[in-house]
Design a protein around this motif. Sequence first.
Motif, PDB file in Angstrom:
ATOM      1  N   ARG A 158       0.712  -0.883   0.367  1.00 14.14           N
ATOM      2  CA  ARG A 158      -0.188   0.074  -0.035  1.00 14.14           C
ATOM      3  C   ARG A 158       0.825   1.278  -0.088  1.00 14.14           C
ATOM      4  O   ARG A 158       1.957   1.470   0.718  1.00 14.14           O
ATOM      5  CB  ARG A 158      -0.631  -0.202   0.883  1.00 14.14           C
ATOM      6  CG  ARG A 158      -1.184   1.260   1.493  1.00 14.14           C
ATOM      7  CD  ARG A 158      -2.228   1.216   2.748  1.00 14.14           C
ATOM      8  NE  ARG A 158      -2.787   2.524   3.195  1.00 14.14           N
ATOM      9  CZ  ARG A 158      -3.803   3.406   3.830  1.00 14.14           C
ATOM     10  NH1 ARG A 158      -5.283   2.002   2.965  1.00 14.14           N
ATOM     11  NH2 ARG A 158      -4.822   3.977   3.982  1.00 14.14           N
ATOM     12  N   CYS A 176      -6.185  -2.165  -7.041  1.00 11.56           N
ATOM     13  CA  CYS A 176      -7.152  -2.649  -6.634  1.00 11.56           C
ATOM     14  C   CYS A 176      -7.934  -4.053  -7.662  1.00 11.56           C
ATOM     15  O   CYS A 176      -7.678  -3.519  -8.966  1.00 11.56           O
ATOM     16  CB  CYS A 176      -8.351  -1.454  -7.060  1.00 11.56           C
ATOM     17  SG  CYS A 176     -10.322  -1.694  -7.088  1.00 11.56           S
ATOM     18  N   ASP A 230     -11.074  -4.506  -8.635  1.00  9.31           N
ATOM     19  CA  ASP A 230     -12.043  -4.511  -9.568  1.00  9.31           C
ATOM     20  C   ASP A 230     -12.972  -6.110  -9.499  1.00  9.31           C
ATOM     21  O   ASP A 230     -13.834  -6.260 -10.132  1.00  9.31           O
ATOM     22  CB  ASP A 230     -11.869  -4.711 -10.832  1.00  9.31           C
ATOM     23  CG  ASP A 230     -12.627  -3.846 -11.516  1.00  9.31           C
ATOM     24  OD1 ASP A 230     -14.046  -3.106 -10.632  1.00  9.31           O
ATOM     25  OD2 ASP A 230     -12.921  -3.611 -12.910  1.00  9.31           O
ATOM     26  N   PRO A 263     -18.268  -5.680  -5.350  1.00 10.84           N
ATOM     27  CA  PRO A 263     -17.135  -4.631  -4.630  1.00 10.84           C
ATOM     28  C   PRO A 263     -17.878  -4.483  -3.304  1.00 10.84           C
ATOM     29  O   PRO A 263     -18.740  -3.493  -3.317  1.00 10.84           O
ATOM     30  CB  PRO A 263     -17.372  -2.732  -5.201  1.00 10.84           C
ATOM     31  CG  PRO A 263     -18.880  -3.502  -6.409  1.00 10.84           C
ATOM     32  CD  PRO A 263     -19.324  -4.734  -6.141  1.00 10.84           C
ATOM     33  N   CYS A 282     -16.545  -2.759  -0.702  1.00 10.61           N
ATOM     34  CA  CYS A 282     -16.334  -1.867  -0.785  1.00 10.61           C
ATOM     35  C   CYS A 282     -17.559  -0.282  -0.191  1.00 10.61           C
ATOM     36  O   CYS A 282     -18.140   0.365  -0.049  1.00 10.61           O
ATOM     37  CB  CYS A 282     -14.808  -0.437  -1.268  1.00 10.61           C
ATOM     38  SG  CYS A 282     -15.326  -0.964  -2.845  1.00 10.61           S
ATOM     39  N   PRO A 341     -14.993   1.625  -7.271  1.00 10.67           N
ATOM     40  CA  PRO A 341     -14.277   0.516  -8.418  1.00 10.67           C
ATOM     41  C   PRO A 341     -14.021   1.418  -9.952  1.00 10.67           C
ATOM     42  O   PRO A 341     -12.802   1.415 -10.178  1.00 10.67           O
ATOM     43  CB  PRO A 341     -14.769  -0.928  -8.276  1.00 10.67           C
ATOM     44  CG  PRO A 341     -15.570  -0.982  -7.465  1.00 10.67           C
ATOM     45  CD  PRO A 341     -15.916   0.510  -6.623  1.00 10.67           C
ATOM     46  N   ILE A 348     -11.565   4.161  -9.333  1.00  9.10           N
ATOM     47  CA  ILE A 348     -10.151   3.696  -9.148  1.00  9.10           C
ATOM     48  C   ILE A 348      -9.528   3.484 -10.610  1.00  9.10           C
ATOM     49  O   ILE A 348      -8.381   3.294 -10.846  1.00  9.10           O
ATOM     50  CB  ILE A 348     -10.150   3.104  -8.220  1.00  9.10           C
ATOM     51  CG1 ILE A 348     -10.001   3.857  -6.578  1.00  9.10           C
ATOM     52  CG2 ILE A 348      -8.536   1.652  -7.731  1.00  9.10           C
ATOM     53  CD1 ILE A 348     -10.087   2.472  -5.424  1.00  9.10           C
ATOM     54  N   LYS A 349     -10.471   2.198 -11.131  1.00  7.39           N
ATOM     55  CA  LYS A 349      -9.668   1.346 -12.237  1.00  7.39           C
ATOM     56  C   LYS A 349     -10.274   2.909 -13.309  1.00  7.39           C
ATOM     57  O   LYS A 349      -8.480   2.803 -13.772  1.00  7.39           O
ATOM     58  CB  LYS A 349     -10.913   0.883 -13.079  1.00  7.39           C
ATOM     59  CG  LYS A 349     -10.943  -0.077 -12.192  1.00  7.39           C
ATOM     60  CD  LYS A 349      -9.552  -1.008 -12.375  1.00  7.39           C
ATOM     61  CE  LYS A 349      -8.717  -0.993 -10.836  1.00  7.39           C
ATOM     62  NZ  LYS A 349      -8.032  -1.741 -10.390  1.00  7.39           N
ATOM     63  N   GLU A 380     -12.693   1.049   3.130  1.00  6.48           N
ATOM     64  CA  GLU A 380     -11.287   0.498   3.676  1.00  6.48           C
ATOM     65  C   GLU A 380     -11.784  -0.417   4.468  1.00  6.48           C
ATOM     66  O   GLU A 380     -11.141  -1.565   4.687  1.00  6.48           O
ATOM     67  CB  GLU A 380     -10.261   1.525   3.777  1.00  6.48           C
ATOM     68  CG  GLU A 380      -9.635   2.252   3.363  1.00  6.48           C
ATOM     69  CD  GLU A 380      -8.423   3.572   3.496  1.00  6.48           C
ATOM     70  OE1 GLU A 380      -7.464   2.792   3.943  1.00  6.48           O
ATOM     71  OE2 GLU A 380      -8.799   4.680   3.289  1.00  6.48           O
ATOM     72  N   CYS A 439     -12.701  -3.235   2.262  1.00  6.94           N
ATOM     73  CA  CYS A 439     -12.618  -3.271   1.135  1.00  6.94           C
ATOM     74  C   CYS A 439     -12.227  -5.198   1.186  1.00  6.94           C
ATOM     75  O   CYS A 439     -11.819  -5.803   2.720  1.00  6.94           O
ATOM     76  CB  CYS A 439     -10.934  -2.318   1.422  1.00  6.94           C
ATOM     77  SG  CYS A 439      -9.788  -3.268  -0.007  1.00  6.94           S
ATOM     78  N   VAL A 479      -6.967  -0.881  -0.065  1.00  8.31           N
ATOM     79  CA  VAL A 479      -6.579  -0.124  -1.026  1.00  8.31           C
ATOM     80  C   VAL A 479      -6.715   0.905  -0.398  1.00  8.31           C
ATOM     81  O   VAL A 479      -7.342   1.516   0.301  1.00  8.31           O
ATOM     82  CB  VAL A 479      -7.578  -0.444  -2.436  1.00  8.31           C
ATOM     83  CG1 VAL A 479      -7.056   0.849  -3.217  1.00  8.31           C
ATOM     84  CG2 VAL A 479      -7.141  -1.420  -2.990  1.00  8.31           C
ATOM     85  N   ILE A 509      -7.987   3.664  -0.441  1.00  6.76           N
ATOM     86  CA  ILE A 509      -9.295   4.233  -1.594  1.00  6.76           C
ATOM     87  C   ILE A 509      -9.595   5.871  -1.821  1.00  6.76           C
ATOM     88  O   ILE A 509      -9.762   6.538  -2.111  1.00  6.76           O
ATOM     89  CB  ILE A 509     -10.775   4.066  -1.527  1.00  6.76           C
ATOM     90  CG1 ILE A 509     -10.589   2.476  -1.520  1.00  6.76           C
ATOM     91  CG2 ILE A 509     -11.870   4.174  -2.143  1.00  6.76           C
ATOM     92  CD1 ILE A 509     -11.911   1.487  -0.532  1.00  6.76           C
TER      93      ILE A 509
END
Lengths: 272, 495
Positions: free
Chosen positions: B31, B66, B68, B72, B74, B85, B88-89, B124, B127, B138, B140
Amino acid sequence: MYQIVQKEQFSENVVKLVVHAPRIARSRKPGHFIILRIDEKGERIPLTIAEANIEAGTITLVVQNVGVSSKRLCAMNVGDQILDLVGPLGKATHISEVGTVLACGGGVGIAPLLPIVEGFKKAGNRVVTVLAARTKELIILEKEIRQWSDEVIIMTDDGSYGTKGLVTQGAEEIIKREKVDECVTIGPAVMMKFVALLTQKYEIPTQASLNAIMVDGTGMCGACRASVGGQTKFTCIDGPEFNAHQIDFDELILRLGGYKAEEKQAWERANS
Amino acid sequence: MKEYLKIERDQEWRDQLRKKIKNKERTTQERVSMTSLDPMERIKYQDREVNLGLNMEQAQREASRCMDCVNPTCIEGCPVSINIPKFIKNIERGEVLEAAKTLKETSALPAVCGRVCPQEKQCEAQCFYTLKLKKEPVAIGYLERFAADFEQQSGAVSVPETAPKKQVKVAAIGSGPASLSFAGDMIKLGYDVTVFEALHEVGGVLKYGIPEFRLPNHVVDVELESLAKMGVKFERNFIVGRTASFDDLKAEGYQAFFVASGAGLPRFMNIPGENYNGILSSNEYLTRVNLMNAAKEEFDTPVLKGQNVAVIGGGNTAMDSVRTAKRLGAERAMIIYRRSREEMPARVEEVLHAEEEGIEFLNLNNPVEYFADENGRVSKMRVQRMELGEPDASGRRRPVVVEGSEYDIPVDVVVVAIGVSPNPLVPSELPELKVSRWGTIEVDPETMQSSKPELFAGGDIVRGGATVILAMGDGRKAAAGMHKYLSQKNETAAN
C-alpha cells in the motif's frame, strides 16, 4: 451588504446608525440583537436593536467607541456599506401587563432599553424610567424614551443634568414612593449589579440584559456564557435577558475583561 | 444499484484493464504511503496542509492494487455510495478526470471527503484486502483525494448535468456537509435550491471547524463553486425562523425545507472554575482561528495564545484544537483524555500527526477543577488519574477514578472539546416539531422526513454529533425523500 442610511453623533464616543436591513426590521422584537461585521478583516460585533422602521426597512443601532472594531464602526458614514449583518438574535423580552414597570438604563444601555420601554407601555403598563450616565451628553434617546414613559428621571454622576447621583438613587426613590411590579435594567455590568441588589432588597422581579463577549451569536461558541442561578447559560440563545437576582455579576465583569490584553495590543497596533 | 454496478463493470475498458495485470501481482504490491510535511516545519503554519497527496505514478500504482471485485463490498461501506471501483480503475488507466466525474455522481464534496472521511472505518474497512486477504486495504481515501485534486488543479472542473428546471423552490438550512450534499442532489433533480447560512461564510463546520492544515479553505471553495455553477443559490447571514419565518418563506414559494443546522452547541463539564477566562470551547477556539482569522495580525478578532494549553477530549476536534495551539506557539500543548489511546474517537492518522508534532498526551486523566489568578484568568487545573474498568454502553472500557490521585498542572489556556449538543436555534422556532429529549430532530431514518411533512432534517441536528460523511449520506437520503414527497404532492395537486 447593509447600507448606513442615517448617522447621528450622540456624543464624542457614541454614534447612532440607521442601517438598511428590511427583513430584520420586520422580524425583530424588543430585546433582540444583531451581529455585524464591517468588512473582511472585521470582528463580529453584537449590538442590540434600538428601533426599527418596517416601512423604511431600517434598524437603529447605537455604538460606543470602546475598541478597534467599534472605533471603525463609529467612523463609518451615511452611504457606507456594512459587509455582514445577521439577526434578529437572542430571546425577545417577555412583555406583559404587570402594573408598574421601573426601567433603569445606563449609558449606551439606554438604546436597547428603548424598545422594551415601548413594549411595556404598549402592553398597558405604567412605565417609570430612570436614565443614568456619567455626564449630560451621555444621556441618549431621551426624547424617544419620554414618548413611552409616564415619567423619566435623569441621573448624572457629575450633576450636569437631572439629579446628581447614581441610577440606584433614582430607582430607590421611585420604589419608596410607589408600588413597582417589575424592573428591567440595561447598562454597564456594575450598574446592573447594583440595581439587582436594590430590587432584591425590595423583592421586585428584575430582568437584566447582558452584553457578553460573543463570536457567532447563535449558540455555537459559548464565549458568552454566564452563571445564572448556579447554572451556565449562553447569553446569545438563553438570553440576553435573565433574572437579575440570579446572575453572577462578579463573574460576568471578570469575563468581560477576558480579552483585555489582546484588545490593548490591537488598540496600540491600530494607533501606532 | 447492483444492476448499474454490473453494467459499469462489464464495460470493455474495465474488462481489458482487469486482464492487464494478474491478480497475484496486484495483491503483492505494498500500500502506498502518504507523504507529509516535516512536523517541525509544519507547526509553524496554521494553513499549510500536512498531507501532500499522491503523485500520478503513486496513484496509478495504488489504483492497480484494486482487484475490481465482482461484488465491491467497499461501496457498502460508503455512506454516499460512491462507485469506488469505477473511479479507481479510471485512475489506473490514466483517465483521472473521468475518475473525478465518477466521484461527483454521488458526492458533492469529493476533495473534502478524500481528506476528512474516516475511510479506515468505512470503505477501506470493507475492502477485499481487509476482509479476505488480511492485508492493508487499497488507499481509497488517498485516491479519492488524488482524483478530486487533479480535477481542481486541471482547471477543467466538470459540472454535473442537471435535469430540466422544475420551478419548485426548496430550502436547505445550514451550509455544512449535509446541506451541501442535499443541495447537490436536489439541483441535479431540477429543483430551485437555496442554501441559507447563519454565518457570513458558507461551508459550516468545513470552514469554522476543521483547520486549514487538515482541509484548506480553497479546497472547500472549489466544491462550493461547483454547486453554484450548477445553480445552487447561497444566502448568507440568514437564520431561517428568525431573519424570516418558515411561513414567510412558504409565502415566498418554498415548498419544502431540509434542516441541517448542525450540533453547534458546545458542551462543558460543569466543574468548578470552568467559566474563568482562558477556558473556552473548541468551537470558540477553532472559529476564532479558522473563520475569523484571529491568528493573523491584520484581522480584528483576537485569540488567546497560551504557553501551556490543555485540550480536554480525545476526538478529532480535540486533535484539531491541540495542533492549532501548537501552531499558535504553545510551548506545551496537551491532550487531557479520560480514557486510553485505544478508546480515542479521533482518527488514527490525526493522533499520529499530533504525536509527530510534539503534542503531549495525558491519557487516563480527567479535570476536576480550575484555578485562576487575581484577574480571573485560569492559572492551573486539577486533574485526577483514571483507570479502565468494565466496558460501558459504547463498548469501550469505562474510565474509573483512581482515588486520591489528584495533581495540578499549570495552564493558561484550556480548550474544552468534549462534544456538542444540537443547536436549538432553528428547532425552537417550530414548536410543533417532534424532537428527542436530547434536542435532536426526530425523522424517518429512510426518508429523513420529520413530524412536519414539508420538513426534512439530517446531519448533526438529527445525529447529535457525527462525521462529515454521515451528514452527507443524510443529505442524499433527504434529497431522495423530499423528491418523492414533492413529486407525489405536486402530482396530486395537478390532478
